[in-house]
Design a protein around this motif. Structure first.
Motif, short mmCIF file in Angstrom:
data_model
loop_
_atom_site.label_atom_id
_atom_site.label_comp_id
_atom_site.label_asym_id
_atom_site.label_seq_id
_atom_site.Cartn_x
_atom_site.Cartn_y
_atom_site.Cartn_z
N ASN A 283 5.39 66.05 23.53
CA ASN A 283 6.15 66.13 24.77
C ASN A 283 5.28 65.62 25.92
O ASN A 283 5.02 66.30 26.90
N ASP A 284 4.80 64.39 25.76
CA ASP A 284 3.96 63.75 26.76
C ASP A 284 4.37 62.28 26.89
O ASP A 284 5.08 61.75 26.03
N PRO A 285 3.94 61.60 27.95
CA PRO A 285 4.43 60.25 28.20
C PRO A 285 3.80 59.16 27.35
O PRO A 285 4.05 57.97 27.57
N ASP B 267 14.34 63.42 26.62
CA ASP B 267 14.17 63.87 28.00
C ASP B 267 13.09 63.04 28.70
O ASP B 267 13.23 62.68 29.88
N LEU B 268 12.00 62.72 27.99
CA LEU B 268 10.94 61.89 28.56
C LEU B 268 11.43 60.47 28.82
O LEU B 268 11.08 59.84 29.82
N PHE B 269 12.24 59.96 27.90
CA PHE B 269 12.81 58.62 28.07
C PHE B 269 13.66 58.55 29.33
O PHE B 269 13.57 57.60 30.10
N LYS B 270 14.47 59.57 29.55
CA LYS B 270 15.35 59.58 30.72
C LYS B 270 14.56 59.78 32.01
O LYS B 270 14.86 59.17 33.03
N ARG C 262 23.98 65.89 18.00
CA ARG C 262 23.32 65.86 19.31
C ARG C 262 22.16 64.86 19.30
O ARG C 262 22.00 64.05 20.23
N VAL C 263 21.36 64.90 18.24
CA VAL C 263 20.25 63.96 18.12
C VAL C 263 20.77 62.54 17.93
O VAL C 263 20.29 61.60 18.57
N ARG C 264 21.78 62.37 17.08
CA ARG C 264 22.30 61.02 16.84
C ARG C 264 22.80 60.39 18.14
O ARG C 264 22.57 59.20 18.40
N SER C 265 23.47 61.17 18.96
CA SER C 265 23.98 60.67 20.23
C SER C 265 22.84 60.17 21.11
O SER C 265 22.93 59.11 21.75
N ARG C 266 21.74 60.90 21.13
CA ARG C 266 20.60 60.51 21.95
C ARG C 266 19.87 59.31 21.35
O ARG C 266 19.31 58.49 22.10
N LEU C 267 19.88 59.19 20.03
CA LEU C 267 19.25 58.03 19.41
C LEU C 267 19.91 56.74 19.87
O LEU C 267 19.25 55.72 20.07
#
Length: 219
Positions: A134-136, A169-172, A196-201
């Motif tokens: 969870n880091d950039p 979340d980091l991508f956004k 939920r994950v597939r939608s974000r992929l």
């Protein structure tokens, strides 16, 4: 000394993969292929080669990793997203992602982590492992879908599903890039990680796929 990212040095040999015009590097795909074949021999041994049938896919990946925005736009590739590279077992996904790290590291860089190793770390150390990703920093999660279910002190966790949600979340928020290699298709990814994950992929990645008939190059 001025850096020359269009000139690659391997031992005593130099490979020019493009030329600078008006302070912009204009890459040459034929020269890139020559260099990648040489670098592949160094990294993976004398049996490595770039297959003719993979050149179209390789052109897409190279265009992305050199951040050729025009060519990528022509092919429907968003240079702000990551790469989800899918294909059958043994088609060369991992090798290509390892190889392309060396193409234009001044533009694109990432750390390749096998998903199995992430889950093994979770099983040993627990939820602090989720925070590590969870880091950039940019990562390539290798072989998504082959990892076991995480379990730390009897508490089960879909480790990669949770990490992908955090990476979204980091991508956004920060345009952090994540890359993935996988043998699974979209339906199998949804079955494994949920809708939920597939939608974000879909939002996070450019899907680039080997042909389903691609042979196992390790045989």
């Amino acid at each position: 000394m001025k850096t020359q990212p269009h000139i690659k040095t391997e031992g005593t040999s130099k490979f020019q993969i493009g030329e600078i015009r008006n302070n912009v590097i204009h890459y040459d795909f034929e020269k890139i292929k020559t260099y990648l074949n040489i670098k592949g021999h160094i990294l993976f041994g004398k049996n490595f080669r770039i297959y003719k049938e993979d050149e179209g896919l390789l052109f897409k990946l190279c265009s992305y990793f050199i951040q050729d925005h025009y060519s990528c736009a022509q092919m429907g590739i968003d240079t702000n997203k990551g790469i989800l590279l899918s294909g059958p077992v043994g088609c060369g996904k991992t090798s290509l992602m390892q190889l392309l790290l060396h193409l234009a590291p001044h533009k694109t860089n990432y750390e390749i982590i096998p998903t199995r190793n992430i889950v093994f770390s979770f099983n040993a150390s627990g939820f602090e492992v989720l925070e590590k990703y969870n880091d950039p920093k940019n990562y390539c999660f290798d072989d998504l879908g082959v990892e076991p279910t995480g379990c730390h002190y009897t508490k089960e966790c879909n480790v990669m599903g949770e990490i992908l949600l955090s990476r979204y979340d980091l991508f956004k928020a920060k345009n952090t890039k994540t890359h993935i290699t996988t043998n699974l298709n979209a339906e199998e990814l949804e079955a494994r990680y949920g809708s939920r994950v597939r939608s974000r992929l879909r939002e996070m990645f450019n899907l680039i796929s080997f042909d389903s008939s691609t042979t196992d190059k390790r045989k």
